[in-house]
Scaffold this active site. Structure first.
Site, PDB file in Angstrom:
ATOM      1  N   ASN A 168      60.424 133.639  23.776  1.00 36.09           N
ATOM      2  CA  ASN A 168      59.955 135.032  23.733  1.00 36.09           C
ATOM      3  C   ASN A 168      58.532 135.186  24.256  1.00 36.09           C
ATOM      4  O   ASN A 168      58.076 136.295  24.499  1.00 36.09           O
ATOM      5  CB  ASN A 168      60.067 135.608  22.318  1.00 36.09           C
ATOM      6  CG  ASN A 168      59.275 134.803  21.291  1.00 36.09           C
ATOM      7  OD1 ASN A 168      58.209 134.263  21.572  1.00 36.09           O
ATOM      8  ND2 ASN A 168      59.805 134.726  20.084  1.00 36.09           N
ATOM      9  N   TYR A 201      73.217 127.067  28.438  1.00 35.23           N
ATOM     10  CA  TYR A 201      72.641 128.007  27.471  1.00 35.23           C
ATOM     11  C   TYR A 201      71.254 128.423  27.960  1.00 35.23           C
ATOM     12  O   TYR A 201      70.455 127.580  28.393  1.00 35.23           O
ATOM     13  CB  TYR A 201      72.523 127.362  26.086  1.00 35.23           C
ATOM     14  CG  TYR A 201      71.983 128.315  25.043  1.00 35.23           C
ATOM     15  CD1 TYR A 201      72.825 129.188  24.372  1.00 35.23           C
ATOM     16  CD2 TYR A 201      70.620 128.372  24.763  1.00 35.23           C
ATOM     17  CE1 TYR A 201      72.341 130.085  23.437  1.00 35.23           C
ATOM     18  CE2 TYR A 201      70.119 129.258  23.832  1.00 35.23           C
ATOM     19  CZ  TYR A 201      70.973 130.114  23.168  1.00 35.23           C
ATOM     20  OH  TYR A 201      70.482 131.011  22.263  1.00 35.23           O
ATOM     21  N   ASN A 238      65.423 139.524  19.642  1.00 33.80           N
ATOM     22  CA  ASN A 238      64.153 140.179  19.966  1.00 33.80           C
ATOM     23  C   ASN A 238      64.205 140.679  21.416  1.00 33.80           C
ATOM     24  O   ASN A 238      63.689 140.045  22.327  1.00 33.80           O
ATOM     25  CB  ASN A 238      63.007 139.188  19.763  1.00 33.80           C
ATOM     26  CG  ASN A 238      61.643 139.847  19.910  1.00 33.80           C
ATOM     27  OD1 ASN A 238      61.527 141.065  19.999  1.00 33.80           O
ATOM     28  ND2 ASN A 238      60.608 139.028  19.965  1.00 33.80           N
ATOM     29  N   GLU A 273      54.633 130.472  14.659  1.00 31.94           N
ATOM     30  CA  GLU A 273      54.752 131.509  15.686  1.00 31.94           C
ATOM     31  C   GLU A 273      53.818 131.200  16.856  1.00 31.94           C
ATOM     32  O   GLU A 273      52.823 130.478  16.701  1.00 31.94           O
ATOM     33  CB  GLU A 273      54.412 132.879  15.099  1.00 31.94           C
ATOM     34  CG  GLU A 273      55.359 133.355  14.017  1.00 31.94           C
ATOM     35  CD  GLU A 273      56.734 133.715  14.550  1.00 31.94           C
ATOM     36  OE1 GLU A 273      56.886 133.873  15.769  1.00 31.94           O
ATOM     37  OE2 GLU A 273      57.663 133.836  13.729  1.00 31.94           O
ATOM     38  N   TYR A 291      55.191 125.481  22.962  1.00 35.71           N
ATOM     39  CA  TYR A 291      56.055 126.429  22.263  1.00 35.71           C
ATOM     40  C   TYR A 291      57.479 126.289  22.801  1.00 35.71           C
ATOM     41  O   TYR A 291      57.932 127.040  23.665  1.00 35.71           O
ATOM     42  CB  TYR A 291      55.540 127.854  22.425  1.00 35.71           C
ATOM     43  CG  TYR A 291      56.235 128.855  21.517  1.00 35.71           C
ATOM     44  CD1 TYR A 291      56.213 128.709  20.137  1.00 35.71           C
ATOM     45  CD2 TYR A 291      56.913 129.959  22.044  1.00 35.71           C
ATOM     46  CE1 TYR A 291      56.849 129.624  19.304  1.00 35.71           C
ATOM     47  CE2 TYR A 291      57.542 130.887  21.223  1.00 35.71           C
ATOM     48  CZ  TYR A 291      57.504 130.702  19.846  1.00 35.71           C
ATOM     49  OH  TYR A 291      58.140 131.610  19.022  1.00 35.71           O
TER      50      TYR A 291
END
Length: 351
Positions: free
Chosen positions: A238, A233, A188, A129, A244
């Protein structure tokens, strides 16, 4: 009329047949017993050999995100034959290292090992994460010895994806047939996040099909097939953090055959992992309208659109794979680890 002599002959033949069948059946049972004993001996013998071999004991404190997988099945390239992976906490005192998955212990420090720590035992912090979604990193102050995450500067890097050179015999890449413009898969959904705000503005200029929890349903079985029909796309992360770059980029766009429009770390960070002409970064445009105009231009200019797939003639995507393959990296990393040292603050390093 049947003579007594004929009856005797028949009786002898019947007796012989029964005798032969009995001998065959007994032989079969004996054979089965020998095979069973052989198997039993082999299993015991293998177990004895395993316990006699020197082992580096690696304890999984929890299954990562409660996903279980076969232990001690690492492919040969991981050089893990002299490591023993276990989930048995009774082996804590003899473990050379403990792998701690952050999400599983992040709600309370009491979820960490509470037993006195053996001297020089390594604690390995595992986390996929981003810092924005990693609670209570302070729990780990002065406890962790090695890091395992998507970050390139981790002790054990486990990125979400990377490119590898294609085999020379690989077939030339053919762009999937496209009939739609832009897709986005998102579950999310946070209205105040940068990516949702960006989408809300961009949709004023482009037709974007959104799939996910609060939008159009799309089953996992049809996912790749469906997304491959789109030219672009939205690979919107997030949260924005160094390295990341998740499956939204590698799998949802690259593997499906759609050009990724990325919102995440700076372009230079993406270029550490992928060719600069393989994706479109939102930061390259001053406004969403400017980006939309560029997308519409590519939609009409197939030759220009094709340039975003040139890299596929040389490279292909490799995934981080399963948790099992990630954890298989630990054995060699532990053997090659520098001298014992403790990281004062995971939070400071990670953020």
């Amino acid at each position: 009329m049947i003579s007594i002599e004929n009856i005797k002959k028949c009786s002898q033949i019947l007796f012989t047949v029964v005798l032969l069948l009995t001998i065959a059946f007994i032989s079969f049972l004996v054979y089965r017993g020998i095979k069973s004993n052989d198997l039993e001996y082999t299993q015991t013998h293998e177990l004895i050999n395993v316990t006699k071999r020197p082992k580096i004991v690696l304890l999984l404190w929890t299954w990562p995100l409660r996903y279980s997988f076969p232990l001690n099945r690492c492919p040969p390239e991981f050089d893990a034959s002299d490591c023993l992976y276990t989930i048995d906490r009774d082996m804590y005192s003899s473990a050379h290292a403990v792998i701690i998955h952050h999400r599983n212990i992040s709600t309370s420090k009491t979820l960490l090992p509470q037993i006195p720590r053996p001297p020089n035992q390594f604690w390995i912090w595992s986390n996929m994460e981003s810092p924005s979604n990693s609670l209570n990193l302070v729990f780990l102050d002065n406890l962790i010895n090695l890091t395992m995450s998507y970050r390139v500067d981790s002790d054990i890097p486990t990125p979400y994806g990377w490119l590898v050179s294609k085999n020379q015999d690989s077939k030339k890449y053919i762009i999937p047939k496209k009939s739609k413009l832009v897709a986005w898969m998102v579950s999310n959904w946070k209205k105040n996040s940068r990516r949702v705000k960006y989408y809300e503005d961009l949709k004023n200029y482009l037709n974007i099909d959104v799939f996910g929890k609060y939008h159009k349903p799309l089953s996992r079985t049809d996912y790749m097939k469906n997304i491959s029909t789109y030219k672009f796309y939205l690979s919107f992360e997030n949260s924005i953090h160094e390295d990341y770059i998740t499956e939204k980029f590698w799998n949802n766009a690259f593997v499906s055959g759609a050009v990724p429009i990325v919102l995440g770390p700076p372009r230079k960070n993406y270029e550490r992992f992928a060719p600069p002409e393989s994706f479109i970064h939102v930061d390259d445009f001053n406004t969403t309208k400017e980006l939309a105009s560029y997308i519409l231009d590519l939609d009409k200019n197939y030759q220009k659109y094709q340039q975003y797939f040139v890299w596929k003639s040389k490279y292909e995507v490799s995934h981080r794979g399963s948790f099992m393959l990630q954890y298989c990296k630990v054995c060699r990393a532990l053997k090659e680890a520098p001298g014992y040292r403790t990281i004062p603050s995971i939070a400071e390093w990670f953020k």
